[in-house]
Design an enzyme around this catalytic site. Structure first.
Site, PDB file in Angstrom:
ATOM      1  N   CYS A   1      66.176 -45.149 -30.431  1.00 30.68           N
ATOM      2  CA  CYS A   1      66.187 -43.693 -30.574  1.00 30.68           C
ATOM      3  C   CYS A   1      65.992 -43.000 -29.237  1.00 30.68           C
ATOM      4  O   CYS A   1      65.181 -43.419 -28.421  1.00 30.68           O
ATOM      5  CB  CYS A   1      65.082 -43.267 -31.539  1.00 30.68           C
ATOM      6  SG  CYS A   1      65.392 -43.736 -33.249  1.00 30.68           S
TER       7      CYS A   1
ATOM      8  N   VAL B   1      52.616 -37.914 -26.268  1.00 32.28           N
ATOM      9  CA  VAL B   1      53.058 -39.310 -26.220  1.00 32.28           C
ATOM     10  C   VAL B   1      54.498 -39.423 -25.741  1.00 32.28           C
ATOM     11  O   VAL B   1      54.809 -40.198 -24.832  1.00 32.28           O
ATOM     12  CB  VAL B   1      52.883 -39.979 -27.600  1.00 32.28           C
ATOM     13  CG1 VAL B   1      53.361 -41.423 -27.565  1.00 32.28           C
ATOM     14  CG2 VAL B   1      51.422 -39.918 -28.031  1.00 32.28           C
TER      15      VAL B   1
ATOM     16  N   LYS C   1      57.431 -51.068 -40.279  1.00 34.61           N
ATOM     17  CA  LYS C   1      58.565 -51.322 -39.395  1.00 34.61           C
ATOM     18  C   LYS C   1      58.090 -51.720 -38.009  1.00 34.61           C
ATOM     19  O   LYS C   1      58.655 -52.630 -37.389  1.00 34.61           O
ATOM     20  CB  LYS C   1      59.437 -50.070 -39.320  1.00 34.61           C
ATOM     21  CG  LYS C   1      60.456 -50.067 -38.181  1.00 34.61           C
ATOM     22  CD  LYS C   1      61.104 -48.712 -38.026  1.00 34.61           C
ATOM     23  CE  LYS C   1      62.012 -48.646 -36.807  1.00 34.61           C
ATOM     24  NZ  LYS C   1      61.252 -48.707 -35.522  1.00 34.61           N
ATOM     25  N   ASN C   2      57.071 -51.032 -37.486  1.00 32.14           N
ATOM     26  CA  ASN C   2      56.623 -51.268 -36.124  1.00 32.14           C
ATOM     27  C   ASN C   2      55.822 -52.554 -35.954  1.00 32.14           C
ATOM     28  O   ASN C   2      55.449 -52.903 -34.841  1.00 32.14           O
ATOM     29  CB  ASN C   2      55.780 -50.083 -35.630  1.00 32.14           C
ATOM     30  CG  ASN C   2      56.635 -48.868 -35.335  1.00 32.14           C
ATOM     31  OD1 ASN C   2      57.861 -48.933 -35.347  1.00 32.14           O
ATOM     32  ND2 ASN C   2      55.991 -47.744 -35.087  1.00 32.14           N
TER      33      ASN C   2
ATOM     34  N   ASP D   1      54.443 -40.323 -34.413  1.00 28.39           N
ATOM     35  CA  ASP D   1      55.426 -40.446 -35.489  1.00 28.39           C
ATOM     36  C   ASP D   1      55.033 -39.665 -36.745  1.00 28.39           C
ATOM     37  O   ASP D   1      55.852 -39.507 -37.645  1.00 28.39           O
ATOM     38  CB  ASP D   1      55.648 -41.922 -35.845  1.00 28.39           C
ATOM     39  CG  ASP D   1      56.396 -42.668 -34.758  1.00 28.39           C
ATOM     40  OD1 ASP D   1      57.441 -42.169 -34.311  1.00 28.39           O
ATOM     41  OD2 ASP D   1      55.937 -43.749 -34.346  1.00 28.39           O
TER      42      ASP D   1
ATOM     43  N   ARG E   1      65.695 -51.758 -29.480  1.00 26.83           N
ATOM     44  CA  ARG E   1      65.048 -52.107 -28.221  1.00 26.83           C
ATOM     45  C   ARG E   1      64.239 -53.392 -28.336  1.00 26.83           C
ATOM     46  O   ARG E   1      63.576 -53.808 -27.377  1.00 26.83           O
ATOM     47  CB  ARG E   1      64.142 -50.954 -27.766  1.00 26.83           C
ATOM     48  CG  ARG E   1      64.873 -49.639 -27.563  1.00 26.83           C
ATOM     49  CD  ARG E   1      63.942 -48.535 -27.125  1.00 26.83           C
ATOM     50  NE  ARG E   1      63.363 -48.771 -25.814  1.00 26.83           N
ATOM     51  CZ  ARG E   1      63.958 -48.435 -24.666  1.00 26.83           C
ATOM     52  NH1 ARG E   1      65.161 -47.867 -24.679  1.00 26.83           N
ATOM     53  NH2 ARG E   1      63.367 -48.667 -23.523  1.00 26.83           N
TER      54      ARG E   1
END
Length: 441
Positions: free
Chosen positions: A121, A333, A23-24, A311, A97
């Site tokens: 989020c 983080v 996804k990232n 994550d 975003r």
């Protein structure tokens, strides 16, 4: 909107699932296609909400997009890029975003970009000032307007030299997408070097960019006048793979994650083994399983790559509630990453949060009154509860808790999980989970 999952927990997850592209990374590679003067093709693309949002944003800008969901292949033709209606972009911005990363490519293609107020989020302060400062240093004008920010560049952007105060992934992506077509040399110090960043560099190099990455977190880009399209296969999603691994550990299960790749998960695998989990790696994926016996408490600190990924923290914390002894987790983080703990407390977990830095890693959040350290005491049996999903990763962690707990839990707001976990209910079925989904609006 009602979006509920009723989960009958207490049963080990067993079976095989597949993870596709990260996804990232995938959304950023889709944005990179804006820079090409011809079509691009991206493979191993997951069917997730974020891909849909970026697809709609690209289409608003005149990009022709074709997505074969079963094959996981998306084709992007940017030859007719145009300035969209602001209202359309604003509607989609609340769900993501990603629009901020459109700036560099649009400034190169159109000479302007409008970025509406951004969503995403709510896990901590993720300001866009890094992005805007970068764009200003390339020569862009940045003006605040009602509902968003207007950027303009009447002339070609020029390379620059800058250093990030923190190795931000988003800011590094912004610089890469802007610098590749800027005139001259760009140098970024203290850059993020996550695998998803390096794969984005692979894509840009295929398009014709000249980029080097040094071992001291310095990235150098020599700007070129034009880029072509690309054909690329996305790296697998290491976050999703670790999430299913944590679910296997928490439930006492055995899950084979097809597509998972050892090279991207070395730090997670070491931690997984320290906790007491076991894994077996082959060319096609990784088997994660609970070997029996007690899980072990650990001390853990999140960090930028190659450290333990933030994550990965939330799903693993659920498994740590089943470990014997006191585990300490120091989040360095994001300052508000422990918001998901409230639901675990309501299910019977014993977790205490602290403002202090419970670890030796340098941390930005010390003495700033953020609850960014956790002490987890276990093992504690979890009981079913009614849960509200707070964000993407916290939501999947709540799902793991519901799968671990005895009895039937209701998990509300699970559409947030669809943002980053492809067809996760189908994967739950494949692993033998007992649940039902209720959706109405």
């Amino acid at each position: 909107m009602t979006d509920l999952l009723y989960v009958d927990g207490g049963n080990p997850l067993r079976g095989e699932i597949t993870v596709r592209g990260a996804k990232n990374f995938v959304s950023k590679a889709m944005v990179a296609a804006l820079l090409g003067d011809g079509p691009s093709e991206l493979r191993n693309v997951p069917v997730i909400r974020d891909v849909q949002v970026v697809t709609e944003l690209l289409e608003l800008h005149g990009v022709r997009v074709g997505f074969d969901a079963e094959a996981g292949t998306i084709r992007l033709d940017p030859r007719d890029v145009q300035t969209p209606m602001v209202a359309g972009v604003g509607t989609l911005a609340g769900a993501s975003r990603i629009p901020i990363l459109f700036c560099g490519p649009l400034l190169h293609r159109l000479g302007e970009a409008f970025i509406p107020d951004l969503g995403g989020c709510q896990i901590g302060d993720r300001p866009i000032n890094y992005h805007l400062d970068i764009l200003r240093q390339f020569g862009a004008s940045v003006d605040k307007h009602p509902g968003g920010i207007l950027l303009s560049a009447p002339r070609r952007l020029t390379g620059t030299k800058l250093s990030l105060p923190y190795p931000s992934v988003g800011a590094t992506e912004q610089l890469l997408l802007t610098a590749v077509c800027a005139e001259g040399i760009t140098e970024l110090s203290n850059a993020a070097i996550e695998p998803e960043i390096l794969d984005l560099i692979n894509v840009l190099q295929k398009m014709g960019a000249i980029i080097s990455v040094d071992t001291d977190r310095v990235i150098r880009i020599e700007g070129v006048e034009r880029l072509s399209g690309y054909t690329h296969t996305a790296l697998p999603d290491r976050i999703e793979a670790a999430s299913w691994a944590s679910a296997a550990l928490a439930t006492g299960g055995d899950v084979y994650v097809s597509g998972a790749r050892q090279a991207d998960m070395t730090t997670f695998l070491n931690t997984f083994r320290k906790v007491g989990g076991e894994f077996a790696i082959d060319d096609a994926g990784i088997r994660f399983y609970h070997p029996g016996g007690d899980l072990h408490s650990i001390q853990l600190e999140t960090d930028v790559h190659p450290g333990f990924m933030t994550d990965w923290q939330q799903p693993l914390v659920v498994a740590l509630t089943q470990a014997r002894g006191l585990s300490i987790v120091h989040e360095t983080v994001y300052e508000n990453r422990f918001g998901f703990v409230d639901a675990l407390l309501g299910m019977g977990a014993t977790i205490q949060l602290y403002r202090e830095c419970l670890g030796g890693h340098p941390c930005r959040f010390g003495q700033r009154n953020f609850y960014h350290s956790a002490v987890i005491s276990g093992p504690t049996p979890l009981s079913a509860a009614d849960i509200e999903v707070p964000d993407l990763r916290g939501g999947f962690s709540h799902l793991i808790a519901a799968l671990t707990a005895k009895g039937q839990s209701s998990v509300r707001g699970i559409s947030l999980i669809d943002r980053g976990y492809e067809r996760f209910t189908e994967k739950l079925e494949a692993l033998g989970a007992q649940f039902s989904r209720e959706t109405s609006g």
